[in-house]
Design a protein around this motif. Structure first.
Motif, PDB file in Angstrom:
ATOM      1  N   ASP C 191       0.837  -1.202   0.000  1.00 58.29           N
ATOM      2  CA  ASP C 191       0.000   0.000   0.000  1.00 58.29           C
ATOM      3  C   ASP C 191       0.869   1.248   0.000  1.00 58.29           C
ATOM      4  O   ASP C 191       0.557   2.241  -0.656  1.00 58.29           O
ATOM      5  N   PHE C 194       1.923   2.648  -3.298  1.00 57.60           N
ATOM      6  CA  PHE C 194       1.007   3.542  -4.002  1.00 57.60           C
ATOM      7  C   PHE C 194       1.280   4.996  -3.632  1.00 57.60           C
ATOM      8  O   PHE C 194       1.267   5.883  -4.483  1.00 57.60           O
ATOM      9  N   GLU C 198       2.418   7.855  -6.210  1.00 57.65           N
ATOM     10  CA  GLU C 198       1.683   9.109  -6.350  1.00 57.65           C
ATOM     11  C   GLU C 198       2.660  10.287  -6.383  1.00 57.65           C
ATOM     12  O   GLU C 198       2.571  11.160  -7.246  1.00 57.65           O
ATOM     13  N   GLY C 201       4.546  10.223  -9.538  1.00 53.32           N
ATOM     14  CA  GLY C 201       3.653  10.660 -10.606  1.00 53.32           C
ATOM     15  C   GLY C 201       3.562  12.174 -10.669  1.00 53.32           C
ATOM     16  O   GLY C 201       3.628  12.782 -11.740  1.00 53.32           O
ATOM     17  N   GLU C 202       3.456  12.784  -9.493  1.00 54.21           N
ATOM     18  CA  GLU C 202       3.390  14.256  -9.453  1.00 54.21           C
ATOM     19  C   GLU C 202       4.662  14.861 -10.028  1.00 54.21           C
ATOM     20  O   GLU C 202       4.623  15.844 -10.771  1.00 54.21           O
ATOM     21  N   GLU C 205       4.640  14.642 -13.745  1.00 59.95           N
ATOM     22  CA  GLU C 205       3.758  15.653 -14.297  1.00 59.95           C
ATOM     23  C   GLU C 205       4.409  17.022 -14.345  1.00 59.95           C
ATOM     24  O   GLU C 205       4.323  17.730 -15.359  1.00 59.95           O
ATOM     25  N   GLN C 272      -1.007  -4.090  -9.860  1.00 59.00           N
ATOM     26  CA  GLN C 272      -1.348  -2.703 -10.143  1.00 59.00           C
ATOM     27  C   GLN C 272      -0.134  -1.795  -9.986  1.00 59.00           C
ATOM     28  O   GLN C 272       0.087  -0.888 -10.786  1.00 59.00           O
ATOM     29  N   THR C 276       1.603   0.390 -12.943  1.00 60.31           N
ATOM     30  CA  THR C 276       1.828   1.828 -12.842  1.00 60.31           C
ATOM     31  C   THR C 276       3.283   2.161 -13.128  1.00 60.31           C
ATOM     32  O   THR C 276       3.590   3.118 -13.849  1.00 60.31           O
ATOM     33  N   PHE C 280       4.696   4.566 -16.051  1.00 56.49           N
ATOM     34  CA  PHE C 280       5.616   5.680 -15.787  1.00 56.49           C
ATOM     35  C   PHE C 280       6.837   5.575 -16.694  1.00 56.49           C
ATOM     36  O   PHE C 280       7.310   6.564 -17.249  1.00 56.49           O
ATOM     37  N   MET C 283       5.968   6.753 -20.025  1.00 56.42           N
ATOM     38  CA  MET C 283       5.840   8.212 -20.041  1.00 56.42           C
ATOM     39  C   MET C 283       7.209   8.878 -20.092  1.00 56.42           C
ATOM     40  O   MET C 283       7.429   9.822 -20.846  1.00 56.42           O
TER      41      MET C 283
ATOM     42  N   LYS D  11      -3.372  14.591 -15.254  1.00 52.88           N
ATOM     43  CA  LYS D  11      -3.976  14.636 -13.920  1.00 52.88           C
ATOM     44  C   LYS D  11      -4.294  13.241 -13.404  1.00 52.88           C
ATOM     45  O   LYS D  11      -4.251  12.985 -12.218  1.00 52.88           O
ATOM     46  N   ILE D  13      -2.770  10.721 -13.301  1.00 51.09           N
ATOM     47  CA  ILE D  13      -1.699  10.040 -12.572  1.00 51.09           C
ATOM     48  C   ILE D  13      -1.918  10.167 -11.075  1.00 51.09           C
ATOM     49  O   ILE D  13      -1.891   9.200 -10.342  1.00 51.09           O
ATOM     50  N   LYS D  14      -2.147  11.380 -10.665  1.00 51.60           N
ATOM     51  CA  LYS D  14      -2.311  11.640  -9.229  1.00 51.60           C
ATOM     52  C   LYS D  14      -3.423  10.784  -8.627  1.00 51.60           C
ATOM     53  O   LYS D  14      -3.356  10.393  -7.482  1.00 51.60           O
ATOM     54  N   ARG D  16      -4.346   7.818  -9.275  1.00 53.09           N
ATOM     55  CA  ARG D  16      -4.167   6.379  -9.164  1.00 53.09           C
ATOM     56  C   ARG D  16      -3.802   5.994  -7.731  1.00 53.09           C
ATOM     57  O   ARG D  16      -2.746   5.477  -7.463  1.00 53.09           O
ATOM     58  N   ARG D  17      -4.658   6.275  -6.815  1.00 54.58           N
ATOM     59  CA  ARG D  17      -4.288   5.990  -5.433  1.00 54.58           C
ATOM     60  C   ARG D  17      -5.107   4.825  -4.902  1.00 54.58           C
ATOM     61  O   ARG D  17      -5.999   4.311  -5.561  1.00 54.58           O
ATOM     62  N   TYR D  18      -4.794   4.439  -3.743  1.00 54.43           N
ATOM     63  CA  TYR D  18      -5.445   3.291  -3.175  1.00 54.43           C
ATOM     64  C   TYR D  18      -5.783   3.574  -1.723  1.00 54.43           C
ATOM     65  O   TYR D  18      -5.479   4.627  -1.188  1.00 54.43           O
ATOM     66  N   ARG D  19      -6.406   2.596  -1.101  1.00 56.39           N
ATOM     67  CA  ARG D  19      -6.751   2.744   0.312  1.00 56.39           C
ATOM     68  C   ARG D  19      -5.548   3.252   1.089  1.00 56.39           C
ATOM     69  O   ARG D  19      -4.425   2.884   0.828  1.00 56.39           O
ATOM     70  N   GLU D 106     -10.038   2.326  -9.372  1.00 59.53           N
ATOM     71  CA  GLU D 106      -8.905   2.275 -10.295  1.00 59.53           C
ATOM     72  C   GLU D 106      -8.394   0.841 -10.436  1.00 59.53           C
ATOM     73  O   GLU D 106      -7.219   0.595 -10.695  1.00 59.53           O
ATOM     74  N   GLN D 107      -9.297  -0.113 -10.241  1.00 60.86           N
ATOM     75  CA  GLN D 107      -8.938  -1.518 -10.340  1.00 60.86           C
ATOM     76  C   GLN D 107      -8.474  -1.878 -11.747  1.00 60.86           C
ATOM     77  O   GLN D 107      -8.960  -1.329 -12.728  1.00 60.86           O
TER      78      GLN D 107
END
Lengths: 363, 363, 363, 363, 363
Positions: C191, C194, C198, C201-202, C205, C272, C276, C280, C283, D11, D13-14, D16-19, D106-107
């Motif tokens: 987790d 992720f 993120e 990813g920012e 961007e 997942q 990702t 990336f 990209m 956008k 990208i940001k 793509r988050r999870y729990r 986002e599964q």
């Protein structure tokens, strides 16, 4: 001298043809260049004690060997005499589709197990020193109960050392069955690939040296043609791996267990050949990169010289142009120190630019 | 000092040869550079209590150890004395094809299980600090019932710590069988790869720093040679994975179950080595990209300077040229304010261009 | 503040070392940067009813938990105190090779099933906001009959929410066995990926926006370093897939069937994460293409301006030059309309060129 | 009008988050943009004879259908009302991890077989004609004994023709069980992909035409964004293959054998969709190549014009310059035929150059 | 003359559509261009002794052959008459989904075994000599107990030699069952691929010659369109491999064991076709590289000429400019030997530069 197909020549594309669409399967028709005037049939019949070698003019002379307990190796050079091959096929119960494969000389290397015999097709390479190109011909080999039949496109092969060993009872070949002869032929083909690769390797090296010392436009053409030669080599070599591992895994009664270890050995050599071909491909690709960036570097150098000369003299020429104008009211023109001053200004401007260029590492 | 083969040199291509096509399989012939003057034979014989280490001049002195219950490690440095190796082969029942593999020093790393013994070939790397190149030699190891025989191309290896451990009964090596010794040798080889990779990594870093600070044409050559070194390293390292997993999966009676966990450990290290080599390859590829775009950037900078200087002065020079013409009827030439006005016009034109360039971000 | 290893720094290459070649396997030696002053040992012992949490100074205090029926989580921060780890290993019967893996902090993520316990190594990532780089540390986790032992390189982890859930008996964690705790730790690691992605990813961007608005040479460096960060991330993430599917397929008695569905869930998350990372990478590669072609476009624009200015004024300057010559016999010079005519000619020439350029779409 | 997520925008990208790392698994929390104001619950209950369709305000109204023998399709648009989904989950015994997957939008498309029901997640695509971008939303479908429950992010889907067929008893849908309904939903999704791909294909064509007729810098941006759209499409489509072949191979009692042939049909369509996406990727890559070389060609053309103009006039200007010098002793200046001769010389020089350029094919 | 779809045209993208989303599966609707005015139905009914061939106007005339023991080949050209196909489907118990596949003419080649019959879809290629493009149409073949039904998009196919063989009882076709006819049709299709590839190969060669002799911008367009043609060819050819190996492995009662060897033969040909397509792809990629670097070389040559002319004349023009200045105090102007000296200086400067350029190998 006989004509040979050059692997690297674009012409070869047109030749990659096959039986005319729609003719019944198993129709015998020779597809390929006629590489020999007449076909040549030879046989070698041997057991541990005796050995007979003979060139025959009619294929029928070989028929009796089908049932003798001795090992017989029938070799046929030249494939355009369809009648002979048909007779042989009938006598030895060879499948029409297999005969078709023998005659269509653009086969991909492959193995087929017809229970009563095992059939393989592979490519025999030769290096033409004149054109510096790798040439190839199709070799088909059939392994039967107590015979081996090989079909070549033309006279001349890499099997002379094997013949010598049979004649002189050198090594264990006379004590072994037809499967060992079969293995020996394949082994000779693969060993010959190393010789070819050595030659190709030398050529690549020469190209690399030329590339580093003086990259000409001509070398691009060479790199490209080398790339195509690599594609051809790959096509000959890759299926071999599958072919030999097919022989190894085959549980055919025609291959004795003791031959297994020899096949494993050929298999290792095949892997090594493939490895080398792949390395060569990488090298040739790398050469293209080097060529392109050396072109780019050269252009850079040219640009720099142009820029330095132009940027130094364009402003100076402008200054000279100004005092070449014909205005009546140009008081500077009358001052006695104006001319030397202009010279000083011009030298200072040039010096500043040179310093600037040196700082930028363009000089 | 002995001559060593450099992995990165094009010369090595020519050397990738094999037994002469057509010689019977199992013919013993040394293929490779002669890297040592005389061959050196040593043995180490030990069990949990005692240890004997000796350098012998005749291979026959090692023969008795074939049947003793102690663990014996026979090491041979130098492969050109074919007779010695043949005698050893006869005594220990080694297969002729295997002896051939030992003598042909361009083998791909591989494993072969001959039931009575297990045979592996791999490459031992050394880093030549002088030429800054990775060198390699072939190492063949045979594991028998109660002996291990290793064949090296020349004196000098990475096994001294193992010898030390045997001499001083350090670790568990003296308590374990020949399979543990076998594992230890492979482990030492793989561990040594890390040392080599560290050196290669340092070299890559130095290149990267140079690339960023001052990209010269020379670095392109270096990147290219590094690329080839990577290809060589890969060829040494990739087959290792298969080799060790072959050892692991082998259900040979020669390898005790307790050694399995150690093999798993070496396997993990091999994966790590492969990973690192792949990362290095990516880095070297990335360096080429950087190099090419920095070249491109430089050219851009050069062009900009040329353009700015040229575009500013070319129009000004034209204006000066106009008033340098010798027409009789050029009324402007007689006006007293014409000359200063021309100066003003020229300055304004130059200023407009500078503003344009600044807006375009060329300055 | 503690020093952390930066994934993206070339320095890290040098560090990728392993146990000194030849030391006996299982020799305990800490390989890695010393990231903490002292080691910190904590344990959490719980069942459905009670919960004890304590920081201890001596590892011996944790030993009794080996045989209690409660679930015990022993966590050790800092790996340089080899003695402590050795004692723990002896008490819990941990294999020396495993202890070695724990101490060598450059392991590739992996799983090993030692029957009595399951051992996994993985990488815990943190994002350093200051350097904007992803940092990583090695995390080793052992799952035994009724205990979980985790080893970290330094204090600070992503497990606080799990501790909180144990303390407050939130969720089902207190009702489940050590395998659920084990799963929870792995789940928290994944987790956390992720969160890291993120942030990455920012950053990507931001780079893209900068690339589009104003491509500087600096961005090339950034793209390159991002590429290396991606390589590092991949190395941490890819083996995870195999690891977790190994846990899933494992028929170990230590993992209850009911935990299977949770492992499937983590597995999906891992896929997942990998997806990702691959996106990336695509990209970042795309950014290099864009950068290179925007450089190319810029150069084109520069060249066009140069060409337009130069091609317009060079012919005009030539005309002016002609009438600046001092020949005595130049009849044009005396005609009164010659000067205006020259101007007209020059304007016409310039106009034709401008039309030509416009037709070519260079303006 | 409701807001939709654009696939092509950075956008995303940001998002793509999870729990949140560390929350207990199975914690229900909606992750995604809130795409609808209120949630909408509808059900369709039918057997061969009767059909009831209704929009309900409370989920409890759907509960009785769990045990009726008729086929019930419950559809929920909008996922932010966690309470409703939790209630539904409790009533239908749905696993908390599955509910979590439904809410986390986002599964990656996947299938899970929980014995009592089969769960799939996939992406429903829509083409936004305004932004010309492909948008996607998550669709989760549960197949139970005699019910199908579908969860969508917002109102509006591609299932209207299916509803129509149920209402009018068109086709065989009313005669079949819930597995056929399940198949129909997946089939509608995949069929809709063809519509989307058609639109994307048209866009690619337009870009190609523009690229050929007039390559602007703008098109580079478009190619890049198209590339990203392709990456997104691939991520939606590739896992589908595995998903549907999972459904096919599943030996679940919930799927009747007669449905197998329909699933095989959807599978073929999926392969076709993947094929098309791959073709599009190839086309977009090819466009980049074309763009870059057309840029390069353009630059070439610009350079040629510059070179021709400059190389013709620079020497001529030099000649004019020479006779513009003011030396007293320049006898040529006094010869009456010198001026015409200079003109002739200049014309000849220019002509030679033009011939040279024409020979070089620069004109 | 009938309209044909061109593989290489972008238009084809739009056409890749499928049944309207949501219509019930098995809905018959013709998707594709209407390539023929009326549909044409012919049958060929034969056994070893007799043969009947007839063109019928109503499909019902073919129905009796379903139960006769003779082999019947029904061929339908033109797919837009849905009613006819539906009737045929009903009579021969063909599955609606299969009929749908026949009518949707953008199927990927595939095989489906419906126990009572085997269904394959593949693409028949033709080379349009006018547009020099490869065109394709969909061919569906059904093999039943004692019949073969083939569906083509339009009149005209590659089966005439087969018809001839049936009429004249040439080869073994009249003695064999419907599976041999089935094989013969597939074989004719694959053999026809070789004809097509020969044509494509010739085209590639022509392009290569043009590329080497005179690389124009036009060739880039051609390379690109050839690349797309290759993508299309690949899509037609790759699935064929799987299809035929599916036929081979099928244990359907409809295919007799004796046909197996013929299928193996077609399989080999398919591999050869795929190999050739891959080689062509490599060649086309190589052409792009050559084109780009020849562009680059050309630019280099242009730059060199510019640089040489400019760098030689710019300094000389400067010198001339200096002595064109009108300062009163320029003593050099009065010296009688100054003018010749300036000429000497200018010639020396030019000579030095020429030597410099020659040393740099720019000349």
């Amino acid at each position: 001298m006989e004509m040979t197909r050059k692997l690297k020549q674009p012409k070869s594309i047109k030749k990659r043809r096959y039986r005319k669409a729609g003719t019944p399967p198993g129709t015998l028709e020779y597809i390929g260049e006629k590489k020999a005037e007449t076909i040549r049939i030879t046989y070698l019949d041997y057991d541990e004690k005796d050995m007979v070698e003979k060139q025959v003019s009619k294929i029928e002379e070989c028929f009796p060997f089908k049932s003798t307990p001795t090992v017989t190796w029938i070799n046929i050079d030249g494939l355009h005499d369809i009648e002979t091959i048909e007779k042989l096929g009938n006598q030895f119960d060879l499948h029409p589709l297999m005969l078709e494969d023998i005659l269509h000389t653009e086969q991909r290397p492959k193995i087929e197990d017809f229970e009563k015999y095992i059939f393989i097709v592979l490519r025999m390479l030769t290096y033409n020193n004149e054109t510096q190109a790798v040439e190839s011909e199709q070799l088909s080999i059939v392994l039967g109960q107590n015979y081996v039949i090989s079909f070549q496109e033309r006279v001349g092969d890499v099997f002379d050392p094997i013949r010598e060993r049979i004649r002189n009872a050198k090594g264990r070949i006379r004590k072994m069955g037809p499967d060992y002869l079969y293995y020996s032929l394949v082994d000779a083909i693969v060993d010959n690939y190393f010789t070819i690769l050595e030659k190709v390797g030398e050529k690549i090296e020469l190209m690399e040296e030329e590339l580093v010392s003086e990259p000409t436009e001509n070398i691009l053409q060479q790199i490209h043609s080398m790339k195509r030669e690599m594609i051809s080599l790959r096509r000959s070599v890759w299926p071999l791996r599958e072919l030999i591992s097919g022989l190894q895994r085959s549980d055919s009664a025609l291959i004795q267990e003791s031959t297994g270890i020899y096949l494993r050995d050929v298999y290792d050599h095949t892997i090594q050949v493939i490895d080398t071909v792949e390395s060569f491909r990488d090298m040739v690709s790398g050469m293209l990169d080097i060529y392109l960036s050396s072109i780019s570097n050269k252009m850079n150098a040219v640009m720099k010289v142009l820029t330095i000369i132009a940027t130094i003299f364009i402003p100076l020429t402008f200054i000279a142009g100004v005092y070449g104008m014909n205005f009546e009211n140009m008081p500077e023109l009358k001052l006695w120190w104006a001319y030397p001053l202009v010279w000083i200004v011009m030298i200072v401007v040039a010096a500043i630019m040179l310093v600037f260029f040196r700082r930028k590492k363009w000089l």
